[in-house]
Motif scaffolding. Sequence first.
Motif, PDB file in Angstrom:
ATOM      1  N   VAL A 170       0.853  -1.187   0.000  1.00 30.73           N
ATOM      2  CA  VAL A 170       0.000   0.000   0.000  1.00 30.73           C
ATOM      3  C   VAL A 170       0.891   1.240   0.000  1.00 30.73           C
ATOM      4  O   VAL A 170       1.871   1.317   0.744  1.00 30.73           O
ATOM      5  CB  VAL A 170      -0.926   0.002   1.224  1.00 30.73           C
ATOM      6  CG1 VAL A 170      -1.720   1.302   1.310  1.00 30.73           C
ATOM      7  CG2 VAL A 170      -1.859  -1.199   1.187  1.00 30.73           C
ATOM      8  N   MET A 229      -4.358   0.367  -2.530  1.00 33.06           N
ATOM      9  CA  MET A 229      -4.556  -1.025  -2.143  1.00 33.06           C
ATOM     10  C   MET A 229      -3.433  -1.921  -2.666  1.00 33.06           C
ATOM     11  O   MET A 229      -3.589  -3.132  -2.764  1.00 33.06           O
ATOM     12  CB  MET A 229      -5.911  -1.546  -2.655  1.00 33.06           C
ATOM     13  CG  MET A 229      -7.115  -0.909  -2.004  1.00 33.06           C
ATOM     14  SD  MET A 229      -8.666  -1.675  -2.557  1.00 33.06           S
ATOM     15  CE  MET A 229      -9.863  -0.716  -1.601  1.00 33.06           C
ATOM     16  N   LEU A 261      -6.819  -1.275  -6.351  1.00 32.71           N
ATOM     17  CA  LEU A 261      -7.975  -0.409  -6.121  1.00 32.71           C
ATOM     18  C   LEU A 261      -8.845  -0.334  -7.365  1.00 32.71           C
ATOM     19  O   LEU A 261     -10.079  -0.465  -7.283  1.00 32.71           O
ATOM     20  CB  LEU A 261      -7.517   0.993  -5.706  1.00 32.71           C
ATOM     21  CG  LEU A 261      -8.621   2.046  -5.588  1.00 32.71           C
ATOM     22  CD1 LEU A 261      -9.637   1.651  -4.527  1.00 32.71           C
ATOM     23  CD2 LEU A 261      -8.018   3.421  -5.266  1.00 32.71           C
ATOM     24  N   PRO A 313      -1.658  -7.186  -0.037  1.00 37.47           N
ATOM     25  CA  PRO A 313      -2.926  -6.438  -0.049  1.00 37.47           C
ATOM     26  C   PRO A 313      -3.847  -6.870  -1.175  1.00 37.47           C
ATOM     27  O   PRO A 313      -5.063  -6.739  -1.063  1.00 37.47           O
ATOM     28  CB  PRO A 313      -2.470  -4.990  -0.229  1.00 37.47           C
ATOM     29  CG  PRO A 313      -1.051  -4.959   0.225  1.00 37.47           C
ATOM     30  CD  PRO A 313      -0.483  -6.303  -0.108  1.00 37.47           C
ATOM     31  N   PHE A 367      -7.718  -7.063   0.346  1.00 37.69           N
ATOM     32  CA  PHE A 367      -8.753  -6.056   0.089  1.00 37.69           C
ATOM     33  C   PHE A 367      -9.980  -6.606  -0.642  1.00 37.69           C
ATOM     34  O   PHE A 367     -11.112  -6.275  -0.252  1.00 37.69           O
ATOM     35  CB  PHE A 367      -8.153  -4.867  -0.652  1.00 37.69           C
ATOM     36  CG  PHE A 367      -7.379  -3.939   0.244  1.00 37.69           C
ATOM     37  CD1 PHE A 367      -8.021  -3.163   1.190  1.00 37.69           C
ATOM     38  CD2 PHE A 367      -6.001  -3.863   0.143  1.00 37.69           C
ATOM     39  CE1 PHE A 367      -7.315  -2.310   2.032  1.00 37.69           C
ATOM     40  CE2 PHE A 367      -5.282  -3.014   0.978  1.00 37.69           C
ATOM     41  CZ  PHE A 367      -5.935  -2.241   1.922  1.00 37.69           C
TER      42      PHE A 367
END
Length: 282
Positions: free
Chosen positions: A58, A64, A74, A250, A254
């Motif tokens: 991140v 993300m 993201l 991540p 996420f």
Amino acid sequence: MIARRLPITPARLGIRFNAVGITGATIVLFWGLVALLAPLLAPYSVGAIVDQDFFGPVSSQFWMGSDYLGRDVLSRVLYGARFTVGISLAATTLACFIGVTLGMIAAVAGGWFDTGLSRFLDALNSIPHLMFGLVVVAAIGSSLPVLIGTLAVIYSPGAYRFARALAVNINTMDFVTVARARGEKTSYLIWSEILPNIVGPVLADFGLRFVFIVLVLSGLSFLGLGVQPPYADWGAIVKENIGGLPFGAPAVIFPSLAIASLTISVNMLIDNLPVKIRDRSA
């Protein structure tokens, strides 16, 4: 006394919002807006490789992190919301429309039609849902119409059983008997007398089936039979980045949190919508 129709309002449905329900509704609305506005919100194209590193952390540039190819997570989560929410909503709507309509018809018609349809849908419902989805999608091929149709077929028997159980009780009430004595047609009994009295519980059941369909869709995508590359729903994003799980990437965390937040918030919402059937003959 002559039965009269009353308007369908939140008060008549017994809907009460509290803090938990409002929180759930807010999160659901958030993901709905994300699904609609994903192209405007995503900082990068869904398939663009924008990071030299894979499973990047991140950062201020990648909120993300990046995935196994260096794509912005993201952006993929935002675009993935369109498929996860859109496919699940379409499939749930179709499943509930088919199930509720057939359930009300069976409750009013009764006899051989009710018995035959109930046994057929019971047999269909006995097939494990994920296995049924795997066989159909693997045989026909994965596409948006196939995914929506398959998920709708899987969950329409449950919607049918739920709606029929409610409609059978309503069908025996006095205001339905009065309407039948007036010579009203079956279509009138279904749409004007029975449906308004079961719409509240049906909406709660709609939310529950939406959660089930999100999870089954994510499972199909995790097995590679869902939305196909370069596009992906949240389950497919988890699957394609599963290699980063030992590193706590991540790119795995996420989309998993997105699935959890959507399903939990829908449950929070429907658990705080107490509804009850009310006699409309008064």
